[in-house]
Every structure is written in C-alpha cells, then in structure tokens.
Design a protein around this motif. Sequence first.
Motif, PDB file in Angstrom:
ATOM      1  N   ASP A 147      -8.887  -3.827   8.211  1.00 64.38           N
ATOM      2  CA  ASP A 147      -8.900  -2.845   9.291  1.00 64.38           C
ATOM      3  C   ASP A 147     -10.248  -2.166   9.436  1.00 64.38           C
ATOM      4  OD1 ASP A 147      -6.254  -3.320   9.954  1.00 64.38           O
ATOM      5  OD2 ASP A 147      -5.504  -1.842   8.525  1.00 64.38           O
ATOM      6  N   TRP A 207      -3.705  -2.861   6.791  1.00 61.69           N
ATOM      7  CA  TRP A 207      -3.668  -1.815   5.778  1.00 61.69           C
ATOM      8  C   TRP A 207      -4.559  -2.179   4.587  1.00 61.69           C
ATOM      9  CZ3 TRP A 207      -1.675   2.747   7.134  1.00 61.69           C
ATOM     10  CH2 TRP A 207      -0.841   2.761   8.254  1.00 61.69           C
ATOM     11  N   THR A 208      -5.688  -2.788   4.915  1.00 58.14           N
ATOM     12  CA  THR A 208      -6.671  -3.175   3.908  1.00 58.14           C
ATOM     13  C   THR A 208      -8.055  -2.780   4.396  1.00 58.14           C
ATOM     14  OG1 THR A 208      -5.316  -5.083   3.302  1.00 58.14           O
ATOM     15  CG2 THR A 208      -7.600  -5.085   2.552  1.00 58.14           C
ATOM     16  N   VAL A 209      -8.859  -2.257   3.481  1.00 56.03           N
ATOM     17  CA  VAL A 209     -10.241  -1.875   3.776  1.00 56.03           C
ATOM     18  C   VAL A 209     -11.156  -2.549   2.762  1.00 56.03           C
ATOM     19  CG1 VAL A 209     -11.905   0.050   3.665  1.00 56.03           C
ATOM     20  CG2 VAL A 209      -9.739   0.327   4.892  1.00 56.03           C
ATOM     21  N   PRO A 221       0.779  -1.219   0.000  1.00 52.23           N
ATOM     22  CA  PRO A 221       0.000   0.000   0.000  1.00 52.23           C
ATOM     23  C   PRO A 221       0.811   1.268   0.000  1.00 52.23           C
ATOM     24  CG  PRO A 221      -0.883  -1.611   1.551  1.00 52.23           C
ATOM     25  CD  PRO A 221       0.413  -2.148   1.051  1.00 52.23           C
ATOM     26  N   LEU A 252     -10.966   6.457   7.650  1.00 52.04           N
ATOM     27  CA  LEU A 252      -9.563   6.685   7.991  1.00 52.04           C
ATOM     28  C   LEU A 252      -9.435   7.494   9.282  1.00 52.04           C
ATOM     29  CD1 LEU A 252      -7.946   7.425   4.502  1.00 52.04           C
ATOM     30  CD2 LEU A 252      -8.006   5.278   5.787  1.00 52.04           C
ATOM     31  N   LEU A 260      -8.505   6.083  -0.208  1.00 53.75           N
ATOM     32  CA  LEU A 260      -7.808   5.032   0.525  1.00 53.75           C
ATOM     33  C   LEU A 260      -6.371   4.889   0.051  1.00 53.75           C
ATOM     34  CD1 LEU A 260     -10.595   2.291   0.718  1.00 53.75           C
ATOM     35  CD2 LEU A 260      -9.765   3.745   2.577  1.00 53.75           C
ATOM     36  N   ARG A 309      -2.032  -4.037  12.138  1.00 49.44           N
ATOM     37  CA  ARG A 309      -2.976  -3.605  11.120  1.00 49.44           C
ATOM     38  C   ARG A 309      -2.669  -4.284   9.795  1.00 49.44           C
ATOM     39  NH1 ARG A 309      -3.085   2.901  11.842  1.00 49.44           N
ATOM     40  NH2 ARG A 309      -4.901   2.743  10.477  1.00 49.44           N
ATOM     41  N   TYR A 333      -3.809   2.583   2.002  1.00 46.74           N
ATOM     42  CA  TYR A 333      -4.579   1.358   2.185  1.00 46.74           C
ATOM     43  C   TYR A 333      -4.870   0.658   0.866  1.00 46.74           C
ATOM     44  CZ  TYR A 333      -5.546   2.244   7.109  1.00 46.74           C
ATOM     45  OH  TYR A 333      -5.423   2.426   8.449  1.00 46.74           O
TER      46      TYR A 333
END
Length: 348
Positions: free
Chosen positions: A135, A79-81, A7, A317, A104, A77, A109
């Motif tokens: 996350d 670092w993914t949504v 990311p 965020l 993002l 974390r 992310y």
Amino acid sequence: MARTDAPHVLARRHPMAERAATLRDVAERSGVAVSTASRALTKPGRVSEATAQRVLDAARELGYSASAAGRALSSGRTWTVALVVPDIANPFFFGVIRGTQSRLREGGYAHVLVDTEESVEAEERTLRSFRRSVDGVILAASRLDDESLVAWSADVPMVTLNRAFPALTCPSVVIDTPGGAVQALEHLTSLGHRRIAYAGGPRTSWSDGRRRAALTSAADRLGVEVVVLGPYAPQREAGSAAADAVVQSGVTAVLAFNDLLAFGILERLESRGVRVPDEVSVVGCDDVFGADLVRPSLTTVRAPLEKAGHHAADLLLASLDPVHPRIGAPVELPTHLVVRESSGPARS
C-alpha cells in the motif's frame, strides 16, 4: 520483517469460546452496528475514541481477529508497507526500523523490510517490484537522483526519510545532521582545533551533501579550515583508508560521516600508534549502539532514530487514509552533540 499473521490480530482466542469469534459477535458485545465495529477495527479515525476503545476491548475479550485476505478483497488494499533501507547492517537503521514497525503494527499493517545494499539499481528494482503489492513505501536515505525520486513518488504512495527538496511533494522526515555537524565543529574549535577533516559519506548521499555545505559555511564563520576527505562507504571497513588520509592531511581532528566510519578510524589510528584524542580527535555521527563502548568512547552527534521511524510511519498512514488523506508538512528532527573521550584539546 514481514509478519506472517494477519495484521489485525488483536488477541488470542478467549479460552471459553467454543468457536472463532466473528465481527457480528464483536458488534453485539460492544453494542454497536456491524458496520461501526468494522470501521473501529480498520479505520478508527472514523468513529469516536470511546466507541473505538469499546470495540477494541470487545475484540480482545472475544479473541477476534479480522481476515486480512477479506479486507484486501473488499478494500483493494494489501495492508502491507515496505521499509526500504540502503544497508540493513548499519545500526543507524535499527532505531528507524523499531519506530516504523511499532507504529505500523498499531495501524494494522504488516511490515516488509528491504535492503538495497547501497545500490541505486537495487532501489529502483525494489520500487518496481513492490509498486502493486504494497500500500505504500517508506524510503530511508534514498540513493536515487532527484528526477527519479520525483517520478517514483508520483507512482507509489511514499514517505522519504532523510531526503527532501522542493520538487518532491510526498511527505518527508529529515534528521538535522548538518546542524549536528556544525555543533561538532564548534566543539572542536572551542578546544583549539583550527584544521579539521570531514571524512564524507557516499557520493549519492543527500545528507552528506547537506553536511558539507553546512560545514563550509560554519568554517568561514569560525575562521577554521575544513579539509574534505572521501567519499567513503558508511562502513567500519572504510575507516582504515579514512584514517590514513587523516594522518597524511596533518589535521588535528576529524568528523566522520557516521559512527561506523568513526569506529574504523579509531581502530586504524590505534594500529598506527596515533593517540586519540592526544594527537587526533575523532567525532562520529548518529550515536549508534557501541559508541559509548569503544575505547576511547566516541564523541558523536545523537540522532532521534526511533522517533524518525515513528514519524515516517505516521505520515504514511495519514496519507493512506481513504476518507481524509493528509499530506503532513515535512518533519525536521533536531540532533545534539554527545561529548565523550575521543575529543580533546588540539595538540600544541
């Protein structure tokens, strides 16, 4: 649309570099401590804007890329949504996806897109499977009931798009389509229409319920009749049944739940020899791609879809900030009517 690269890839490696740049190299180039460089790249809000920019510039010059795996191990974390939508084929979500993804990416992310195909069960399975592997979640046009949504929002960091109610305490972004529907009703009333249909969306759609209530109230004020038809799937294929119901009801105009449904209504009316807008006016909602290309071009309610996605990502965020988490107030975005060829004076 998950990204396969880390990311925080900021630039390609500098062509003159003989080895991969490290965080220490970035710190030395920008004249700050290693810890400061790390914060500037992963939590820019914790350093001054000038320092963050200096570190970013140095990272770009050196071709530095942070290790996503290393950050996950050190911070806990991913670092993914996840962005969860009910129908990826619906153009309504194209703008939402663009706005969410760009914000993002700026925040470092990766972005996972999930299509639940208008299924409550699939939505719950998605939340259950992703609860520990992302996350946070941006849940667009959720089909869950209120109680289930409250329970999930307490278990998974979440922002809802087009869903809000007092018991739901997670951040939310709401598009004022009920206000847009009232604008459309006022427009049709000004053209002399007195009996107008509303071709509604899915029973599980929160937005549909709000529009029905807004149209009922506005109809009383304007002295017109709104005939509620449906529910219909928010898809072009459902337009045939909706158009047949419109003809049978004897109304002179119809407001469709979304543009896809309106496209199907236009097609079916044409095949039946019903002229638009001479005999029946048609109004859609969302102003998706193609609304100005169909014939007749579609009068519709324009929704700020990309802006909605951007706001949703911003709220998520902000809530994920480990130092200064902020739960922003619900964001409500206005809509407005775009008048084209599909609406005209009521037939005499």
